[in-house]
Design an enzyme around this catalytic site. Structure first.
Site, PDB file in Angstrom:
ATOM      1  N   ASP A 122      -8.347  -9.100   4.408  1.00 47.68           N
ATOM      2  CA  ASP A 122      -8.135  -7.912   5.237  1.00 47.68           C
ATOM      3  C   ASP A 122      -9.178  -7.777   6.340  1.00 47.68           C
ATOM      4  OD1 ASP A 122      -7.131  -5.580   6.169  1.00 47.68           O
ATOM      5  OD2 ASP A 122      -7.627  -4.349   4.425  1.00 47.68           O
TER       6      ASP A 122
ATOM      7  N   GLU B 128     -12.558  -1.806  12.045  1.00 46.88           N
ATOM      8  CA  GLU B 128     -12.606  -1.191  10.712  1.00 46.88           C
ATOM      9  C   GLU B 128     -13.742  -1.756   9.854  1.00 46.88           C
ATOM     10  OE1 GLU B 128      -8.959  -1.512   8.513  1.00 46.88           O
ATOM     11  OE2 GLU B 128      -9.797  -0.581   6.729  1.00 46.88           O
TER      12      GLU B 128
ATOM     13  N   GLU C 234       0.820  -1.210   0.000  1.00 50.64           N
ATOM     14  CA  GLU C 234       0.000   0.000   0.000  1.00 50.64           C
ATOM     15  C   GLU C 234       0.856   1.264   0.000  1.00 50.64           C
ATOM     16  OE1 GLU C 234      -2.798  -0.606   3.269  1.00 50.64           O
ATOM     17  OE2 GLU C 234      -4.077  -1.799   1.965  1.00 50.64           O
TER      18      GLU C 234
END
Ligand code: GCV
Length: 730
Positions: free
Chosen positions: A418, A446, A339
């Site tokens: 993820d 998240e 990322e």
């Protein structure tokens, strides 16, 4: 023997108006009202002493530090290092039968002795009993302890100071029962030696991610707007909470290391040292997330090539300076070639080259490098059906097994994508037998409701930890982690007065620590512990209602969340960027590699060897076969592994499309029930906690309805198949 209570002070929250989480003053009552002897030396023993003193001060007991040679005053609780256990001298009262059980001891008092002699003899006898048990137990490691009870005295013995601190918190958890009859000997050892939290906290506020990346509880407890936050009390209170649930390490900054954070390693090292000083008294070691490009970014070198001698020398020198300042520094955490973070690929090197470079610098000091396996192409062409993000970590890391130095820990997210609500276990966990692996979880929510939704995650983690990657004959994920780098999770804490935004999200932090200590604990039992400590049900007007209702709301909340969000393991379908709320096609045509491939005929990702991306082949048998076959693939992961028509029949007997409709209606109904149940607790919990949870539940219900309606409408429109029960699909 208990001493009569002196006046009990009122319980004010500590230190300011911070919520005390699982350490409210009341949980100290059982210890604080008694006479405690503390034997041993060292910083963590001073912490034990200070904790007991504070409790005794509040509840009328005593806390006395004694040496092995001192006279032995009467006591109800002895907290001692094994090496410092007082030994009787010829003049001391003789120990009575050291094998006596608690029940016997509590009932029998040697008639010939005066009360004082009896008490002193009781303590001697208790110590003799503890010593006898120690002699038969396996040697105590640095964090282990034994709790015994003889002759009316509870004795906690540890091999080293950290063990005594954990032993103290075990007595806190046991409360009055630590001093009751029929107490059996307990030898407590953490299953995971490494029990860590990663903070994704930025020093400088990031223009997109803010002060805490994926933080849902306000600002950072460590940093504020470019510098240290300077709230020492809060950090100490945090350290205390972590120690009380068993955590022993933290990384104090985000794995995405930006310009300011890169300097924590060098000119801003004092800021890290200050945090280390605050965390150390509770046995918590500090780690730092570093930039792989640090030699260039802060060192001024032209390259960060891991094989360049100047780069190696720079890391060695820099690391020596870190240890000179923080002698018990834990090590580095690195997100590389992921990322946008820099890594060894820029120099044509691989992850073993990169990790070993840092490991070499850390080795002389006993430090470790935690190297994350979260590596994938985030610039994928969505048109390219052959590239599969789920494969990436295994593709990159499995071939490197055996090449990492001993002090490298490869840190693997528990699932291949993820931290979704449902994913299979990452195949990397079974693929690197010659590498120390740590398994990474996400306590910060998240993808599981961002601390606006109740979502107790321990049942999910527990499933993962108990999963057997090699089938019934092989070990569990927990065993792999225990034999390697332990467990690590992204923290959910911020500067919110409830620590975690949603007060019920505290349970996730507590549960993570407890599962690190013992992954075999049942999630409901952990929740019970947390309820006992946090809500003190025994002191409220209706303990049963309080406990039952919290269980009803929380036990199954992860599955409720799963029901009203992305179905059958397909994942994502969240709003891009912030990842909150539904957006079924939000990521479908993006470069991030998270697709569901829904069309008018069906949905799901074909990851089979036969016709798909071949991801199933990364698993050992039997899972490679179980997942490959649409017949044997578990329902909850069906769309993760297969693209199936909407009328595909699940093992449950329902079609995929009907499952989608039903679970979304069910999930919302379950949230409605949560809201009703929470109202019952209005007079049983702290009004501030009640108000905050009420506000969050309102949002959860709104959002769950939105998920239900968007997901159901989307699939109805794609498939054209009506709901068998004729409900509104929009
Ligand atoms: C810290 C996900 C999150 C990122 C996070 C990343 C990681 O992609 O959305 O915010 O970055 O995981 O684990 O490194």
């Amino acid at each position: 023997m208990r001493r009569p209570l002196r006046q009990v002070r009122t319980n004010t929250p500590e230190p300011t108006d911070l919520h005390p989480a699982w350490l409210p003053p009341e949980v100290w009552a059982a210890i604080g009202a008694r006479r405690t002897l503390i034997c041993g030396q060292g910083l963590l023993i001073d912490t034990v002493q200070a904790e007991v003193e504070q409790a005794a001060d509040r509840y009328g007991g005593t806390a006395r530090r004694i040496t092995a040679e001192a006279d032995l005053p009467p006591a109800d609780l002895v907290l001692a290092l094994a090496a410092d256990l007082p030994r009787p001298r010829p003049a001391d009262p003789p120990p009575t039968d050291s094998k006596a059980t608690v029940a016997e001891a509590a009932e029998s008092k040697p008639a010939a002795l005066t009360p004082t002699d009896s008490e002193a003899a009781g303590v001697w006898a208790a110590l003799a009993g503890a010593r006898a048990e120690l002699a038969t137990a396996e040697a105590l490691g640095a964090e282990d302890f034994v709790v015994t009870r003889h002759h009316g005295v509870t004795v906690v013995v540890a091999g080293a100071p950290a063990g005594l601190l954990y032993g103290l918190f075990e007595v806190v958890r046991l409360g009055e029962s630590a001093f009751g009859r029929g107490h059996r000997v307990r030898v407590c050892r953490p299953v995971m030696a490494r029990r860590m939290l990663d903070h994704w906290d930025n020093v400088e506020v990031h223009p997109v991610m803010g002060q805490v990346e994926r933080g849902y509880a306000g600002g950072s407890i460590f940093w504020r707007e470019g510098g240290p936050r300077g709230d020492r009390d809060r950090v100490t209170a945090y350290a205390r909470l972590l120690a009380a649930c068993g955590i022993n390490a933290v990384a104090v900054n985000n794995v995405n290391v930006h310009a300011t954070e890169a300097r924590l390693l060098t000119e801003r090292l004092d800021d890290v040292a200050e945090l280390a000083d605050l965390l150390r008294p509770y046995g918590i070691g500090v780690h730092l997330a570093v930039s792989f490009a640090a030699p260039v970014v802060v060192g001024g070198l032209p390259t960060a090539d891991p094989l360049d001698p100047a780069v190696r020398a720079w890391w060695a020198e820099t690391t020596s300076r870190v240890y000179a300042r923080i002698p018990d520094f834990g090590g580095y955490l690195v997100k590389a070639d992921s990322e946008g973070q820099p890594g060894p690929f820029s120099y044509g090197r691989d992850h073993a080259d990169g990790a070993n470079l840092l490991a070499e610098a850390l080795a002389p000091h006993g430090g470790v490098v935690r190297w994350r396996a979260f590596v994938y192409n985030h610039r994928q062409d969505w048109r390219d059906r052959s590239t599969d993000r789920a494969r990436a970590a295994h593709d990159h890391f499995a071939p490197l097994d055996g090449r990492f130095r001993d002090n490298v820990i490869v840190q693997v997210k528990h699932g291949p994508i993820d931290f979704q609500t449902r994913e299979p276990v990452s195949p990397v966990i079974a693929a690197m037998p010659h590498t120390r692996l740590a398994v990474e979880f996400q306590v910060t929510q998240e993808y599981t409701g961002q601390q606006r939704h109740v979502c107790y995650l321990a049942p999910w983690w527990s499933e993962v930890l108990g999963f057997r990657p090699w089938g019934d004959q092989g070990g569990t994920v927990a065993e792999v982690a225990a034999g390697g780098g332990g467990l690590v999770a992204v923290s959910n804490v911020g500067d919110d007065r409830f620590w975690t935004g949603h007060p019920l999200a505290q349970a996730n932090l507590y549960a993570f620590g407890r599962l690190c200590w013992n992954p075999g604990l049942r999630p409901q039992a952990v929740l019970d512990e947390w309820i006992d400590l946090t809500f003190a049900p025994d002191r409220c007007a209706d303990p049963d209602l309080l406990r039952r209702t919290l269980h009803e709301i929380m036990d199954d909340s992860w599955r409720s969340y799963e029901r009203y969000t992305a179905p059958l393991g397909v994942g994502f379908m969240v709003r891009p960027g912030h990842h909150y709320g539904p957006d079924v096609d939000g990521y479908e045509y993006t470069p991030w590699g998270t697709y569901h491939f829904a069309d008018r005929d069906g949905v799901g990702v074909d990851r089979t060897r036969a016709t798909g991306t071949g991801f199933t082949g990364q698993y050992p048998a039997p899972w490679s076969e179980v997942y490959e076959s649409v017949e044997s693939c578990p329902d909850e992961l069906l769309l993760f592994f297969h693209h199936v028509p909407y009328d595909h029949l699940l093992h449950s007997g329902r079609t995929v499309i009907q499952h989608i409709y039903d679970t979304h209606f069910d999930g919302v109904r379950e949230v409605e029930a949560m809201c009703r149940r929470w109202e019952w607790l209005a007079r049983l919990v702290d009004p501030a906690v009640h108000a905050r949870v009420t506000e969050r539940l309102r949002e959860q219900l709104r959002c769950a309805r939105e998920w239900r309606d968007q997901v159901n409408a989307y699939f109805h429109r794609k498939s054209g198949i009506p709901d068998a029960h004729g409900r509104t699909l929009h």
